[in-house]
Design an enzyme around this catalytic site. Structure first.
Site, mmCIF file in Angstrom:
data_model
loop_
_atom_site.group_PDB
_atom_site.id
_atom_site.type_symbol
_atom_site.label_atom_id
_atom_site.label_comp_id
_atom_site.label_asym_id
_atom_site.label_seq_id
_atom_site.Cartn_x
_atom_site.Cartn_y
_atom_site.Cartn_z
ATOM 1 N N HIS A 136 0.823 -1.218 0.000
ATOM 2 C CA HIS A 136 0.000 0.000 0.000
ATOM 3 C C HIS A 136 0.854 1.264 0.000
ATOM 4 O O HIS A 136 0.348 2.372 -0.242
ATOM 5 C CB HIS A 136 -0.974 -0.003 1.191
ATOM 6 C CG HIS A 136 -0.321 0.200 2.543
ATOM 7 N ND1 HIS A 136 0.080 -0.841 3.340
ATOM 8 C CD2 HIS A 136 -0.007 1.332 3.216
ATOM 9 C CE1 HIS A 136 0.579 -0.378 4.462
ATOM 10 N NE2 HIS A 136 0.546 0.948 4.402
ATOM 11 N N SER A 171 4.793 2.471 7.905
ATOM 12 C CA SER A 171 4.507 1.268 7.118
ATOM 13 C C SER A 171 5.702 0.867 6.264
ATOM 14 O O SER A 171 6.302 1.695 5.570
ATOM 15 C CB SER A 171 3.296 1.508 6.209
ATOM 16 O OG SER A 171 2.130 1.630 6.997
ATOM 17 N N ASP A 198 0.327 -7.864 1.194
ATOM 18 C CA ASP A 198 0.646 -6.455 1.416
ATOM 19 C C ASP A 198 2.168 -6.244 1.479
ATOM 20 O O ASP A 198 2.688 -5.562 2.370
ATOM 21 C CB ASP A 198 -0.009 -5.937 2.706
ATOM 22 C CG ASP A 198 0.064 -4.409 2.813
ATOM 23 O OD1 ASP A 198 0.138 -3.743 1.756
ATOM 24 O OD2 ASP A 198 0.087 -3.886 3.963
#
Length: 576
Positions: A304, A419, A337
């Protein structure tokens, strides 16, 4: 001289010659202001001013002299101060009688002068004429008046004024113990100071009074001097800005080395391997984190993070040294992911060492590094709160690209921008990839919003990340392990139920697939996988994806209330 048997004692005159002090007979005691007839006229004014302090004369009989003022301690009568009467003396050569002061009193126990003799005068003092009485012994009665004028040859002379009352001692009265009542100028001087009551104060009390006064005076002087000095110094400092410049204490320079197992030691070793990614494209942009996998420029991050770049976006990598480089996506997978990007033309890269997530235990200390809100190189620390925590994140509206992660839970602060960053163990080895947080407002989200950390962060285990990264680097895509069944995601019971039918009318068990070969039928409820309890369809997917294709699993299922155990080999999403 009359015979001794006809003359009374010098100290105690006979009753016929000694009238009462308060009422003398007229024939025996002429008035002091009216001398008898035939006597030489005398002046009414005394030879000296009356002594208002009643101070006796000094020395033996002789000319009177004014006495120095002496404080008399006794109470003054209302009518004035009494003056002791003078003792008359015989004429010398037929002249006027000269008043003679009363001689001093002998000490207690001293012999009294006998008839015809007088007490021995002091050295140099005139001798009294024959017939002058000597002072009585202590305690003997004193005559209130001198002898009869006829016996002395001259009338008595009184020096008391009209407004004064003579002082006398009545016959038989005891002699006062007051030293001032019978003053003797030649006697030893009384010791001690006189108080108002007439008693002598002790030397100790006097010294205490002096010491107290000196102490109080010294304290006052010290206070005045100190106040003056303090005021002068304060004024100088206020006007001059102080004595000197202010220098605050500070620790000296120390070595930058830290123990390798401390947070500082871990961060020092790991920061050169961590990078910040700035992504833009398609009208979107974002910031994320990644870490170097090898010396060829491969960097692992979250899918993402790089997803906004698309096919024609821009990705810029900033290293811990501040150097920047362009990067391109090598491969990505939304189900895990994870994504791998590569930088070119960069040398001296320092890869991050990888740990083993299967060795992690709850409570182990961890360190998270990232760029929350574009603050590169931010280091936080915490512990492992839980392991094998099934979470889902991301995904599209049609339910595709949902990430199923059997995550490590940590309370190390993870915020938007973290992230893709590494989660390190106490030895500085990567054990997870920080991917998601649960915020208070929006539940589980994959770093897509701006909510902050509440101590619930989740990381993809590095064992799973390593396998996916290797596939992405080698083939550009990742394979997913599958059982070969379609699950009923609306089932509310305990376990994961195989759907009874598909929407297109096909079988929910893939013909020839791993599940079909193991004997799974539509409607079966799977309750365990490799001994771990399964409570939902999402948990079954998470547990399955934590393995590689080809791994053998043991499942427990319920069929029409009967529990069965089966074994199967996982397939892959490409049908192989």
């Amino acid at each position: 001289m009359p015979p001794s048997g006809a003359e009374p004692h010098a100290d105690v005159p006979p009753a016929s010659a000694q009238p009462h002090a308060d009422a003398p007979p007229a024939s025996a005691q002429p008035h002091a202001d009216a001398p008898p007839s035939g006597a030489q006229p005398r002046s009414d004014r005394p030879l000296h001013e009356p002594d208002r302090y009643s101070t006796p004369p000094y020395g033996q009989p002789g000319p009177w002299a004014p006495a120095p003022p002496v404080q008399h301690p006794t109470t003054t009568p209302a009518q004035g101060t009494a003056v002791a009467p003078a003792v008359p003396q015989q004429q010398s050569g037929g002249g006027t009688a000269v008043p003679v002061p009363r001689p001093p009193q002998p000490a207690h126990g001293a012999p009294t002068a006998t008839h015809g003799t007088s007490a021995a005068p002091a050295h140099g003092a005139p001798t009294a004429t024959h017939g002058a009485p000597a002072a009585p012994a202590h305690g003997a009665p004193t005559a209130a008046h001198p002898a009869h004028p006829a016996a002395q040859g001259a009338p008595p002379v009184h020096h008391a004024s009209a407004h004064q009352t003579p002082r006398f001692t009545p016959p038989g009265a005891p002699v006062s113990a007051d030293p001032w009542g019978r003053y003797d100028p030649w006697a030893a001087r009384p010791t001690g100071a006189l108080q108002e009551s007439g008693a002598a104060a002790s030397g100790e009390a006097r010294r205490r009074g002096w010491s107290r006064g000196a102490l109080i005076g010294g304290a006052l002087a010290l206070a005045l001097v100190s106040g003056g000095i303090g005021g002068a110094v304060g004024t100088y400092l206020e006007r001059g800005g102080g004595v000197s410049e202010v220098h605050l204490p500070q620790a000296g320079k120390e070595s930058a080395e830290r123990a390798p197992d401390t947070v500082a030691g871990i961060a020092a070793r790991a920061l050169p391997s961590v990078v910040t990614l700035h992504v833009s494209g398609g009208g979107e942009g974002g910031t994320g984190t990644g870490f170097v996998l090898d010396g060829n420029g491969h960097i692992l991050t979250n899918n993402h993070v790089v997803e906004p770049a698309g096919d024609d976006g821009r990705i810029t990598v900033t290293f811990n040294s501040g150097d920047t480089a362009k990067a391109e996506v090598i491969g990505s997978d939304g189900g895990y992911d994870l994504a791998v990007v590569k930088v070119s033309g960069v040398h001296g890269l320092q890869p991050a060492p990888l740990g083993n997530s299967d060795n992690v235990q709850v409570g182990d200390p961890v360190v998270a590094i990232g760029a929350p809100f574009d603050l590169s190189g931010t280091v936080t620390s915490g512990i492992i709160s839980a392991t094998e925590r099934p979470i889902t994140a991301g995904g599209e509206a049609d339910g595709t690209d949902i990430s199923y992660v059997d995550a490590l839970q940590t309370d190390a602060p993870i915020n938007p921008g973290n992230s893709g960053g590494p989660l390190l163990d106490s030895r500085g080895r990567v054990i997870g990839i920080n991917s998601a947080i649960r915020s208070a407002g929006s539940g589980s989200e994959l770093d897509g919003g701006q909510s902050g950390s509440i101590g619930l962060g989740f990381a993809i285990p590095i064992n799973q990340g390593k396998r996916v990264a290797e596939e992405l680097i080698n083939t550009g895509k990742a394979t997913h392990p599958v059982i070969g069944v379609t699950l009923d995601m609306d089932y509310s019971g305990d376990g994961a139920r195989v759907h009874t039918e598909t929407g297109d009318g096909g079988s929910p068990v893939t013909p020839g697939g791993p599940g079909d070969r193991a004997g799974i039928e539509p409607g079966d409820v799977i309750t365990e996988i490799d001994g771990q309890r399964v409570h939902s369809g999402e948990e079954l997917i998470v547990k399955t994806r934590s393995h590689r294709p080809g791994d053998r699993l043991e499942l427990k299922l319920l069929r029409e209330g009967e529990e069965r155990t089966i074994s199967l080999v996982l397939g892959s999403s490409d049908g192989s």
